[in-house]
Motif scaffolding. Structure first.
Motif, short mmCIF file in Angstrom:
data_model
loop_
_atom_site.label_atom_id
_atom_site.label_comp_id
_atom_site.label_asym_id
_atom_site.label_seq_id
_atom_site.Cartn_x
_atom_site.Cartn_y
_atom_site.Cartn_z
N THR A 90 17.88 -2.28 -11.04
CA THR A 90 16.68 -2.41 -10.92
C THR A 90 15.33 -1.76 -11.20
O THR A 90 14.48 -3.30 -12.28
N GLY A 91 14.99 -0.83 -12.19
CA GLY A 91 13.68 -0.81 -12.92
C GLY A 91 13.49 -0.95 -14.05
O GLY A 91 12.85 -0.99 -15.06
N TRP A 92 14.97 -1.27 -14.69
CA TRP A 92 15.33 -1.87 -15.87
C TRP A 92 15.09 -3.38 -15.95
O TRP A 92 14.80 -3.99 -17.48
N LEU A 93 14.59 -4.24 -15.86
CA LEU A 93 14.40 -5.66 -16.22
C LEU A 93 13.42 -5.82 -16.34
O LEU A 93 12.49 -5.46 -16.29
N ASP A 94 13.27 -6.90 -16.70
CA ASP A 94 12.66 -7.47 -18.06
C ASP A 94 11.41 -7.28 -17.69
O ASP A 94 10.16 -7.45 -18.07
N HIS A 127 23.28 -0.23 -9.54
CA HIS A 127 23.30 0.49 -10.74
C HIS A 127 22.32 1.98 -11.00
O HIS A 127 22.19 1.75 -11.50
N SER A 128 21.72 1.61 -9.52
CA SER A 128 20.11 3.02 -9.26
C SER A 128 19.09 1.91 -9.38
O SER A 128 19.65 1.00 -9.83
N HIS A 129 17.71 2.68 -10.18
CA HIS A 129 17.34 2.11 -10.03
C HIS A 129 16.34 2.58 -11.27
O HIS A 129 16.06 1.65 -12.26
N SER A 130 16.56 3.24 -12.08
CA SER A 130 16.27 4.14 -13.47
C SER A 130 17.02 4.50 -14.11
O SER A 130 17.35 4.72 -15.39
N HIS A 131 18.49 4.40 -13.64
CA HIS A 131 19.21 4.18 -15.00
C HIS A 131 19.78 6.22 -14.56
O HIS A 131 19.96 7.15 -16.26
N PRO A 132 19.46 7.14 -14.09
CA PRO A 132 19.45 8.59 -14.18
C PRO A 132 20.21 8.96 -14.52
O PRO A 132 21.98 7.94 -13.79
N HIS A 143 18.05 10.03 -2.99
CA HIS A 143 18.02 9.12 -2.11
C HIS A 143 17.41 8.08 -2.17
O HIS A 143 17.29 6.31 -1.74
N ASP A 144 15.96 8.50 -3.50
CA ASP A 144 14.98 7.27 -3.25
C ASP A 144 15.51 5.96 -5.00
O ASP A 144 15.49 5.32 -4.23
N GLU A 145 16.94 7.02 -5.62
CA GLU A 145 17.23 6.07 -6.67
C GLU A 145 18.23 5.27 -5.84
O GLU A 145 18.45 4.17 -6.48
N LEU A 146 18.89 5.49 -4.96
CA LEU A 146 19.83 4.75 -3.90
C LEU A 146 19.14 3.35 -3.36
O LEU A 146 19.64 2.32 -3.07
N THR A 162 25.60 -4.31 -0.97
CA THR A 162 26.76 -3.36 -0.34
C THR A 162 27.28 -1.82 -0.62
O THR A 162 28.37 -1.73 -0.98
N THR A 163 27.38 -2.52 -2.21
CA THR A 163 27.76 -2.00 -3.14
C THR A 163 27.32 -1.31 -4.25
O THR A 163 26.43 -2.49 -4.81
N MET A 164 28.03 -0.67 -5.67
CA MET A 164 27.08 -0.16 -6.61
C MET A 164 28.38 0.54 -7.40
O MET A 164 29.59 1.32 -7.13
N ALA A 165 27.44 1.39 -8.32
CA ALA A 165 28.26 1.33 -9.58
C ALA A 165 27.63 2.75 -10.16
O ALA A 165 26.70 2.87 -10.33
N TYR A 166 28.03 3.94 -10.83
CA TYR A 166 27.52 5.18 -10.43
C TYR A 166 27.13 4.75 -12.39
O TYR A 166 28.03 4.56 -12.80
#
Length: 254
Positions: A90-94, A127-132, A143-146, A162-166
Protein backbone atom coordinates in the motif's frame (compact mmCIF):
# COMPACT_ATOMS: atom_id res chain seq x y z
CA UNK A 1 -8.21 -30.19 0.84
CA UNK A 2 -6.83 -30.71 -2.65
CA UNK A 3 -3.17 -29.80 -3.35
CA UNK A 4 -2.91 -26.83 -5.72
CA UNK A 5 0.16 -25.30 -7.43
CA UNK A 6 0.33 -21.55 -6.71
CA UNK A 7 2.37 -19.54 -9.22
CA UNK A 8 4.16 -16.42 -7.97
CA UNK A 9 4.82 -13.59 -10.43
CA UNK A 10 5.98 -10.02 -9.89
CA UNK A 11 6.25 -7.95 -13.06
CA UNK A 12 5.27 -8.42 -16.72
CA UNK A 13 7.17 -6.11 -19.06
CA UNK A 14 9.82 -6.12 -21.78
CA UNK A 15 12.18 -3.54 -20.32
CA UNK A 16 12.16 -3.75 -16.51
CA UNK A 17 14.54 -1.70 -14.36
CA UNK A 18 17.53 -3.62 -12.97
CA UNK A 19 16.00 -4.10 -9.52
CA UNK A 20 13.04 -6.07 -10.90
CA UNK A 21 14.56 -7.64 -14.02
CA UNK A 22 15.19 -11.13 -12.62
CA UNK A 23 11.55 -11.53 -11.54
CA UNK A 24 10.00 -9.79 -14.56
CA UNK A 25 8.48 -11.90 -17.34
CA UNK A 26 8.15 -10.63 -20.89
CA UNK A 27 4.50 -10.07 -21.96
CA UNK A 28 4.80 -12.49 -24.87
CA UNK A 29 6.28 -15.15 -22.61
CA UNK A 30 3.51 -14.60 -20.07
CA UNK A 31 0.90 -15.11 -22.79
CA UNK A 32 2.65 -18.30 -23.86
CA UNK A 33 2.65 -19.54 -20.27
CA UNK A 34 -1.07 -18.92 -19.89
CA UNK A 35 -1.65 -20.74 -23.19
CA UNK A 36 0.37 -23.70 -21.87
CA UNK A 37 -1.90 -23.87 -18.82
CA UNK A 38 -4.90 -24.15 -21.12
CA UNK A 39 -3.23 -26.72 -23.35
CA UNK A 40 -2.50 -28.92 -20.35
CA UNK A 41 -6.00 -28.67 -18.96
CA UNK A 42 -5.36 -26.47 -15.91
CA UNK A 43 -8.18 -24.42 -14.40
CA UNK A 44 -6.92 -21.24 -12.70
CA UNK A 45 -8.83 -20.32 -9.54
CA UNK A 46 -8.47 -17.51 -7.03
CA UNK A 47 -6.79 -18.28 -3.73
CA UNK A 48 -10.13 -18.04 -1.95
CA UNK A 49 -12.01 -20.20 -4.46
CA UNK A 50 -12.80 -23.88 -3.78
CA UNK A 51 -10.87 -26.21 -6.04
CA UNK A 52 -12.40 -29.60 -5.29
CA UNK A 53 -14.73 -29.66 -8.29
CA UNK A 54 -12.55 -28.19 -11.04
CA UNK A 55 -10.08 -30.04 -13.28
CA UNK A 56 -6.41 -29.43 -12.49
CA UNK A 57 -6.74 -26.30 -10.35
CA UNK A 58 -3.88 -23.79 -10.24
CA UNK A 59 -3.56 -20.28 -8.75
CA UNK A 60 -1.88 -17.24 -10.32
CA UNK A 61 -0.53 -14.60 -7.92
CA UNK A 62 1.38 -11.34 -8.31
CA UNK A 63 3.39 -9.59 -5.61
CA UNK A 64 4.10 -5.88 -4.99
CA UNK A 65 1.47 -4.22 -7.20
CA UNK A 66 3.36 -3.02 -10.26
CA UNK A 67 1.48 -0.93 -12.81
CA UNK A 68 2.29 -3.44 -15.54
CA UNK A 69 -0.13 -5.91 -13.96
CA UNK A 70 -2.92 -3.59 -15.12
CA UNK A 71 -1.41 -2.72 -18.51
CA UNK A 72 0.21 -6.01 -19.52
CA UNK A 73 -0.87 -8.99 -17.40
CA UNK A 74 -4.56 -8.21 -16.98
CA UNK A 75 -5.41 -8.11 -20.72
CA UNK A 76 -3.74 -11.52 -21.17
CA UNK A 77 -5.55 -12.99 -18.18
CA UNK A 78 -8.86 -11.54 -19.39
CA UNK A 79 -8.37 -13.05 -22.86
CA UNK A 80 -8.13 -16.50 -21.26
CA UNK A 81 -10.81 -15.81 -18.65
CA UNK A 82 -8.29 -16.48 -15.87
CA UNK A 83 -8.63 -15.05 -12.34
CA UNK A 84 -5.64 -13.90 -10.33
CA UNK A 85 -4.63 -12.53 -6.94
CA UNK A 86 -2.52 -9.38 -6.48
CA UNK A 87 -0.74 -8.71 -3.19
CA UNK A 88 -0.51 -4.91 -2.89
CA UNK A 89 2.18 -2.92 -1.07
CA UNK A 90 0.00 0.00 0.00
CA UNK A 91 2.78 2.50 0.74
CA UNK A 92 4.27 1.95 -2.71
CA UNK A 93 1.14 2.84 -4.68
CA UNK A 94 1.74 5.61 -7.18
CA UNK A 95 -0.78 7.94 -5.55
CA UNK A 96 -0.26 6.83 -1.93
CA UNK A 97 0.10 10.51 -0.97
CA UNK A 98 0.63 11.00 2.78
CA UNK A 99 0.65 7.21 3.20
CA UNK A 100 3.66 6.80 0.89
CA UNK A 101 6.36 4.64 2.46
CA UNK A 102 9.32 2.55 1.38
CA UNK A 103 11.09 2.65 -1.97
CA UNK A 104 9.09 1.42 -4.97
CA UNK A 105 11.22 -0.48 -7.47
CA UNK A 106 9.19 0.49 -10.55
CA UNK A 107 6.00 2.31 -11.56
CA UNK A 108 3.22 1.07 -9.29
CA UNK A 109 -0.54 0.71 -9.50
CA UNK A 110 -2.73 3.61 -8.41
CA UNK A 111 -5.66 3.30 -6.02
CA UNK A 112 -8.04 3.64 -8.95
CA UNK A 113 -6.39 0.65 -10.59
CA UNK A 114 -6.71 -1.40 -7.40
CA UNK A 115 -10.42 -0.60 -7.14
CA UNK A 116 -10.89 -1.43 -10.83
CA UNK A 117 -9.10 -4.76 -10.42
CA UNK A 118 -11.24 -5.67 -7.43
CA UNK A 119 -14.40 -4.74 -9.34
CA UNK A 120 -13.31 -7.01 -12.21
CA UNK A 121 -12.86 -9.97 -9.89
CA UNK A 122 -9.14 -9.83 -9.20
CA UNK A 123 -8.54 -10.91 -5.63
CA UNK A 124 -6.64 -8.28 -3.61
CA UNK A 125 -4.38 -9.24 -0.73
CA UNK A 126 -1.92 -7.28 1.40
CA UNK A 127 1.85 -7.25 0.99
CA UNK A 128 2.69 -5.03 4.01
CA UNK A 129 2.75 -1.24 3.87
CA UNK A 130 6.36 -0.34 3.04
CA UNK A 131 7.73 -3.75 1.93
CA UNK A 132 10.23 -4.27 4.78
CA UNK A 133 11.90 -7.49 5.87
CA UNK A 134 9.20 -8.30 8.41
CA UNK A 135 11.29 -10.80 10.37
CA UNK A 136 13.81 -8.07 11.17
CA UNK A 137 11.25 -5.66 12.69
CA UNK A 138 10.51 -5.26 16.37
CA UNK A 139 6.98 -6.09 17.49
CA UNK A 140 5.56 -2.54 17.32
CA UNK A 141 6.66 -1.68 13.77
CA UNK A 142 5.75 -5.21 12.67
CA UNK A 143 2.18 -4.80 13.92
CA UNK A 144 1.92 -1.40 12.21
CA UNK A 145 3.11 -2.77 8.85
CA UNK A 146 0.58 -5.57 8.95
CA UNK A 147 -2.46 -3.67 10.17
CA UNK A 148 -1.91 -0.46 8.23
CA UNK A 149 -1.87 -2.21 4.87
CA UNK A 150 -4.96 -4.27 5.67
CA UNK A 151 -6.95 -1.31 6.98
CA UNK A 152 -6.05 0.91 4.03
CA UNK A 153 -7.13 -1.76 1.56
CA UNK A 154 -10.37 -2.44 3.41
CA UNK A 155 -11.17 1.27 3.61
CA UNK A 156 -10.57 1.88 -0.11
CA UNK A 157 -12.18 -1.33 -1.35
CA UNK A 158 -14.97 -1.59 1.22
CA UNK A 159 -14.42 -5.33 1.52
CA UNK A 160 -12.57 -7.53 4.03
CA UNK A 161 -8.92 -8.30 3.25
CA UNK A 162 -7.93 -11.47 5.04
CA UNK A 163 -4.89 -12.77 3.14
CA UNK A 164 -1.34 -11.49 2.74
CA UNK A 165 2.04 -12.45 1.31
CA UNK A 166 5.34 -11.81 3.09
CA UNK A 167 7.68 -9.30 1.38
CA UNK A 168 10.73 -11.18 0.07
CA UNK A 169 9.02 -14.34 1.35
CA UNK A 170 10.63 -13.80 4.75
CA UNK A 171 8.75 -14.85 7.86
CA UNK A 172 9.31 -16.54 11.20
CA UNK A 173 7.13 -18.07 13.91
CA UNK A 174 6.97 -14.65 15.60
CA UNK A 175 5.93 -12.93 12.37
CA UNK A 176 3.30 -15.56 11.66
CA UNK A 177 1.79 -15.07 15.10
CA UNK A 178 1.69 -11.32 14.47
CA UNK A 179 -0.05 -11.91 11.12
CA UNK A 180 -2.77 -13.89 12.87
CA UNK A 181 -3.19 -11.19 15.53
CA UNK A 182 -3.43 -8.54 12.80
CA UNK A 183 -6.60 -10.15 11.46
CA UNK A 184 -5.40 -12.26 8.54
CA UNK A 185 -6.63 -15.81 8.11
CA UNK A 186 -4.02 -16.94 5.57
CA UNK A 187 -0.52 -15.89 4.51
CA UNK A 188 1.78 -16.94 1.68
CA UNK A 189 5.52 -17.60 1.56
CA UNK A 190 7.69 -18.64 -1.40
CA UNK A 191 9.15 -22.07 -0.42
CA UNK A 192 8.83 -23.33 -4.03
CA UNK A 193 6.60 -26.25 -3.15
CA UNK A 194 3.07 -27.21 -4.15
CA UNK A 195 0.59 -26.19 -1.47
CA UNK A 196 -0.90 -29.24 0.24
CA UNK A 197 -3.80 -26.94 1.10
CA UNK A 198 -4.51 -23.23 1.18
CA UNK A 199 -4.78 -22.71 4.93
CA UNK A 200 -2.40 -21.44 7.59
CA UNK A 201 0.31 -18.80 7.62
CA UNK A 202 3.09 -20.42 5.59
CA UNK A 203 1.40 -21.49 2.34
CA UNK A 204 4.03 -22.18 -0.34
CA UNK A 205 4.16 -20.80 -3.85
CA UNK A 206 6.22 -21.50 -6.99
CA UNK A 207 8.49 -18.79 -8.43
CA UNK A 208 8.21 -17.81 -12.10
CA UNK A 209 11.05 -15.56 -13.25
CA UNK A 210 12.65 -14.18 -16.39
CA UNK A 211 15.00 -17.15 -16.75
CA UNK A 212 12.16 -19.70 -16.57
CA UNK A 213 12.18 -21.68 -19.82
CA UNK A 214 9.02 -23.13 -21.37
CA UNK A 215 10.08 -26.61 -20.25
CA UNK A 216 10.77 -25.39 -16.71
CA UNK A 217 7.43 -23.58 -16.60
CA UNK A 218 5.67 -26.79 -17.57
CA UNK A 219 7.40 -28.60 -14.72
CA UNK A 220 6.56 -25.79 -12.30
CA UNK A 221 2.88 -25.93 -13.21
CA UNK A 222 2.91 -29.71 -12.89
CA UNK A 223 4.59 -29.46 -9.51
CA UNK A 224 7.62 -31.48 -10.60
CA UNK A 225 10.27 -28.74 -10.81
CA UNK A 226 12.63 -29.24 -7.85
CA UNK A 227 14.15 -25.74 -7.31
CA UNK A 228 17.23 -27.40 -5.75
CA UNK A 229 19.47 -24.32 -5.74
CA UNK A 230 16.75 -21.99 -4.47
CA UNK A 231 15.85 -24.27 -1.56
CA UNK A 232 19.47 -24.66 -0.44
CA UNK A 233 19.96 -20.89 -0.48
CA UNK A 234 16.69 -20.31 1.39
CA UNK A 235 17.62 -22.69 4.21
CA UNK A 236 21.08 -21.18 4.61
CA UNK A 237 19.81 -17.62 4.57
CA UNK A 238 17.15 -18.44 7.19
CA UNK A 239 19.92 -19.16 9.68
CA UNK A 240 21.64 -15.87 8.83
CA UNK A 241 18.42 -13.90 9.19
CA UNK A 242 17.61 -15.43 12.56
CA UNK A 243 21.08 -14.51 13.83
CA UNK A 244 20.67 -10.94 12.58
CA UNK A 245 17.36 -10.54 14.36
CA UNK A 246 18.72 -11.89 17.65
CA UNK A 247 21.70 -9.54 17.38
CA UNK A 248 19.43 -6.53 16.80
CA UNK A 249 17.24 -7.55 19.73
CA UNK A 250 20.30 -7.53 21.97
CA UNK A 251 21.26 -3.98 20.88
CA UNK A 252 20.11 -1.08 23.12
CA UNK A 253 16.86 0.54 22.06
CA UNK A 254 16.84 4.19 21.06
Amino acid sequence: MRAVPILMYHSVRDDPPPDTAALSVRPGVFADQMALLRERGFTPVRLSDPAADVPRPICITFDDGYADFHSEALPVLASFGYPATVFVTTGWLDDAGPDAAGRPLDTMLRWGHVRELAAEGVEIGAHSHSHPQLDQLRDGPLHDELTRSRLLLEDRLQTPVTTMAYPYGYSSARVRRAVARAGYTTAYVVANDVAADRSGYAIPRLTVQRSTTPAAFGRIAEGSHRFHREKILTKGYAVVRRSRYLYRQAMPRD
